[in-house]
Design a protein around this motif. Structure first.
Motif, PDB file in Angstrom:
ATOM      1  N   MET A   1      -4.255 -13.777   1.648  1.00 25.08           N
ATOM      2  CA  MET A   1      -4.640 -14.976   0.908  1.00 25.08           C
ATOM      3  C   MET A   1      -5.964 -14.768   0.174  1.00 25.08           C
ATOM      4  O   MET A   1      -6.168 -15.305  -0.923  1.00 25.08           O
ATOM      5  N   ALA A   2      -6.880 -13.989   0.764  1.00 24.19           N
ATOM      6  CA  ALA A   2      -8.137 -13.681   0.084  1.00 24.19           C
ATOM      7  C   ALA A   2      -7.876 -12.794  -1.134  1.00 24.19           C
ATOM      8  O   ALA A   2      -8.473 -12.982  -2.197  1.00 24.19           O
TER       9      ALA A   2
ATOM     10  N   GLY B   1      -6.974 -12.290  -7.099  1.00 27.58           N
ATOM     11  CA  GLY B   1      -6.023 -12.166  -8.201  1.00 27.58           C
ATOM     12  C   GLY B   1      -5.937 -13.435  -9.031  1.00 27.58           C
ATOM     13  O   GLY B   1      -5.890 -13.380 -10.265  1.00 27.58           O
ATOM     14  N   SER B   2      -5.954 -14.587  -8.365  1.00 26.94           N
ATOM     15  CA  SER B   2      -5.897 -15.858  -9.083  1.00 26.94           C
ATOM     16  C   SER B   2      -7.126 -16.048  -9.957  1.00 26.94           C
ATOM     17  O   SER B   2      -7.026 -16.505 -11.104  1.00 26.94           O
ATOM     18  N   CYS B   3      -8.284 -15.696  -9.418  1.00 16.40           N
ATOM     19  CA  CYS B   3      -9.523 -15.807 -10.201  1.00 16.40           C
ATOM     20  C   CYS B   3      -9.466 -14.912 -11.433  1.00 16.40           C
ATOM     21  O   CYS B   3      -9.868 -15.304 -12.531  1.00 16.40           O
ATOM     22  N   GLY B   4      -8.946 -13.681 -11.249  1.00 18.41           N
ATOM     23  CA  GLY B   4      -8.857 -12.754 -12.375  1.00 18.41           C
ATOM     24  C   GLY B   4      -7.913 -13.265 -13.455  1.00 18.41           C
ATOM     25  O   GLY B   4      -8.238 -13.201 -14.648  1.00 18.41           O
ATOM     26  N   VAL B   5      -6.760 -13.787 -13.055  1.00 19.70           N
ATOM     27  CA  VAL B   5      -5.791 -14.285 -14.030  1.00 19.70           C
ATOM     28  C   VAL B   5      -6.314 -15.558 -14.691  1.00 19.70           C
ATOM     29  O   VAL B   5      -6.202 -15.737 -15.911  1.00 19.70           O
TER      30      VAL B   5
ATOM     31  N   LEU C   1     -15.757 -15.393   4.688  1.00 21.81           N
ATOM     32  CA  LEU C   1     -14.851 -14.581   3.874  1.00 21.81           C
ATOM     33  C   LEU C   1     -14.234 -15.425   2.753  1.00 21.81           C
ATOM     34  O   LEU C   1     -14.153 -14.993   1.597  1.00 21.81           O
ATOM     35  N   ALA C   2     -13.815 -16.637   3.091  1.00 22.44           N
ATOM     36  CA  ALA C   2     -13.153 -17.488   2.105  1.00 22.44           C
ATOM     37  C   ALA C   2     -14.097 -17.823   0.943  1.00 22.44           C
ATOM     38  O   ALA C   2     -13.748 -17.655  -0.229  1.00 22.44           O
ATOM     39  N   THR C   3     -15.296 -18.283   1.262  1.00 25.31           N
ATOM     40  CA  THR C   3     -16.227 -18.676   0.197  1.00 25.31           C
ATOM     41  C   THR C   3     -16.811 -17.469  -0.528  1.00 25.31           C
ATOM     42  O   THR C   3     -17.059 -17.521  -1.735  1.00 25.31           O
ATOM     43  N   GLY C   4     -17.031 -16.367   0.205  1.00 25.28           N
ATOM     44  CA  GLY C   4     -17.532 -15.154  -0.445  1.00 25.28           C
ATOM     45  C   GLY C   4     -16.540 -14.612  -1.460  1.00 25.28           C
ATOM     46  O   GLY C   4     -16.913 -14.170  -2.552  1.00 25.28           O
TER      47      GLY C   4
ATOM     48  N   THR D   1     -12.272  -4.464  -1.506  1.00 22.77           N
ATOM     49  CA  THR D   1     -13.339  -4.947  -0.620  1.00 22.77           C
ATOM     50  C   THR D   1     -12.772  -5.843   0.466  1.00 22.77           C
ATOM     51  O   THR D   1     -13.163  -5.745   1.644  1.00 22.77           O
ATOM     52  N   VAL D   2     -11.843  -6.728   0.109  1.00 24.85           N
ATOM     53  CA  VAL D   2     -11.198  -7.580   1.113  1.00 24.85           C
ATOM     54  C   VAL D   2     -10.489  -6.719   2.153  1.00 24.85           C
ATOM     55  O   VAL D   2     -10.594  -6.960   3.368  1.00 24.85           O
ATOM     56  N   SER D   3      -9.785  -5.680   1.706  1.00 25.30           N
ATOM     57  CA  SER D   3      -9.071  -4.797   2.634  1.00 25.30           C
ATOM     58  C   SER D   3     -10.032  -4.088   3.577  1.00 25.30           C
ATOM     59  O   SER D   3      -9.764  -3.960   4.785  1.00 25.30           O
ATOM     60  N   VAL D   4     -11.171  -3.633   3.052  1.00 21.18           N
ATOM     61  CA  VAL D   4     -12.159  -2.947   3.890  1.00 21.18           C
ATOM     62  C   VAL D   4     -12.760  -3.920   4.900  1.00 21.18           C
ATOM     63  O   VAL D   4     -12.926  -3.579   6.088  1.00 21.18           O
ATOM     64  N   VAL D   5     -13.100  -5.119   4.451  1.00 19.23           N
ATOM     65  CA  VAL D   5     -13.648  -6.124   5.363  1.00 19.23           C
ATOM     66  C   VAL D   5     -12.656  -6.435   6.475  1.00 19.23           C
ATOM     67  O   VAL D   5     -13.035  -6.546   7.660  1.00 19.23           O
TER      68      VAL D   5
END
Length: 428
Positions: free
Chosen positions: A99-100, A105-109, A141-144, A194-198
């Motif tokens: 979801m993060a 992706g949503s922000c980019g689109v 994580l969500a807000t970051g 970065t999300v995957s690493v976190v």
């Protein structure tokens, strides 16, 4: 008193006014008018006050700004943003931190038609944050993710920041948009990684989403279609010579309006969109009027040429000067709005860049990316405060902790773009 000294005093006065919380546009206007009067005359300064607003408000190039703002506002009010997030969430279903990643992706689109980082951050926070909290995501994580993802709006074309830089420096808007595509996509990729690493280091930050089938993923692509359609219309139309970037903004806004009406937007929603567009456009144009006035003062004071000559006389490599300028943007970005920072500083630093022989398109992308970093960096970080306003139950400390890994990713992206200019320039 020499004109250069008056110019230096004027810049110090501008900083003092900003520290005293005088609105940026008004501060630039005051310093520009008073400084111009001291160098030339009060009569000339008052004539400038009469002519500059007319020149800025009647500029054909700047007319694209309200159209890009209108596109983003329509997308926010018509439900397109919600459809977008649902689609990306389905595509990322079952992934760790899916979801993060869907939020990134949503922000980019969404950035591809909004052109504004603050608009992207505020819109996607309304849509995505409640869902991430409901599904067990840690608030940091969500807000970051939202704060960092929102910064993509300043880079992925069409971008208001890139447009303003191009107009101020008299560069091709189309070239600036083309140069921003690869750095923007790099940001999208780096944030997802970065999300995957976190998630690998701190697996308790989120829970895996519900898996989705291939058929569901394919069907969900329909939610992305409106955004990609508008993006392709604008970019392809510009590069096929069908219309100019300014005309492309109007075509994109009209296409977005047709889709919003098709999805059932009522007259009330349309009127709210128009009001919001007018309010945001007024703020931007007021800053542009102030910046133009300040630019005349800087020009007649010759302070920028004095600084250029000083830096040119330093026995240091050109890259050191470039890094010092970017460091200045990074520090200013901690305290100032991105557009305000560009309109204040570009008239000062651009002659330096020209003198040093640095490619203006490449420098523009580096500058905008550095400004982008400032949107999420303490002690201010405009995107952080936008999300804090949208989610008052989340502390600033949580947001800053969550955004720190993304700052590291952005620094890595900046290093790569400095080391390999071809990443920016190869599409030109």
């Amino acid at each position: 008193m020499s004109s250069e000294m008056i110019g230096g005093i004027g810049l110090i006065g501008l900083l003092l006014l900003l520290v005293l919380r005088v609105p940026v546009a008004l501060a630039m206007l005051i310093v520009g008018v008073v400084g111009f009067a001291q160098v030339i005359s009060w009569g000339a300064a008052l004539s400038m006050v009469k002519s500059v607003p007319v020149d800025v408000l009647s500029s054909y190039s700047f007319s694209a700004i309200p159209m890009f703002i209108f596109m983003g506002v329509l997308a926010a009010h018509s439900g397109m943003a919600g459809m977008l997030f649902n689609s990306t969430r389905t595509i990322c279903g079952g992934w760790k931190g899916g979801m993060a990643i869907a939020t990134v992706g949503s922000c980019g689109v969404f950035s591809a038609i909004s052109g504004s980082s603050l608009a992207t951050a505020s819109t996607m926070t309304r849509v995505a944050l409640p869902e991430m909290e409901k599904h067990g995501y840690k608030r940091s994580l969500a807000t970051g993710t939202l704060a960092a993802g929102g910064t993509l709006g300043i880079m992925i074309p069409p971008s208001i920041a890139l447009l303003i830089y191009a107009v101020i420096t008299e560069q091709s808007v189309g070239d600036m948009f083309a140069a921003g595509i690869i750095p923007g996509l790099m940001g999208l990729l780096f944030y997802a990684l970065t999300v995957s690493v976190v998630m690998r280091i701190w697996p308790d930050m989120a829970v895996p989403g519900e898996p989705t089938s291939l058929g569901e993923k394919l069907r969900s692509l329909s939610g992305l279609l409106p955004f990609f359609t508008v993006f392709v219309i604008i970019i392809a139309g510009i590069y096929q010579g069908m219309f100019t970037p300014t005309e492309g903004a109007s075509v994109g806004a009209f296409a977005t309006l047709l889709y919003a009406l098709y999805k059932g937007m009522r007259l009330k929603g349309l009127w709210q969109s128009v009001q919001e567009t007018l309010a945001l456009s007024a703020v931007v144009f007021f800053m542009l009027v102030g910046a133009e006035t300040l630019g005349y003062f800087i020009s007649v004071s010759r302070i920028s040429f004095t600084i250029s000559a000083f830096l040119g006389g330093l026995d240091v490599p050109t890259m050191v000067i470039l890094l010092l300028i970017l460091l200045m943007y990074f520090v200013l970005g901690m305290f100032m709005d991105s557009i305000a920072m560009l309109v204040i500083t570009v008239p000062v630093v651009f002659p330096i860049i020209t003198m040093l022989g640095i490619d203006p398109i490449w420098f523009g992308i580096l500058t905008v990316l550095t400004v982008e970093l400032g949107l999420v960096t303490p002690p201010v970080g405009m995107n952080v405060f936008v999300i804090k306003a949208m989610a008052p139950h989340v502390t600033l400390g949580e947001i800053y902790r969550g955004v720190t890994p993304f700052i590291v990713a952005d620094l890595l992206r900046l290093v790569l773009l400095i080391a390999f200019p071809i990443l920016t320039l190869w599409m030109l």
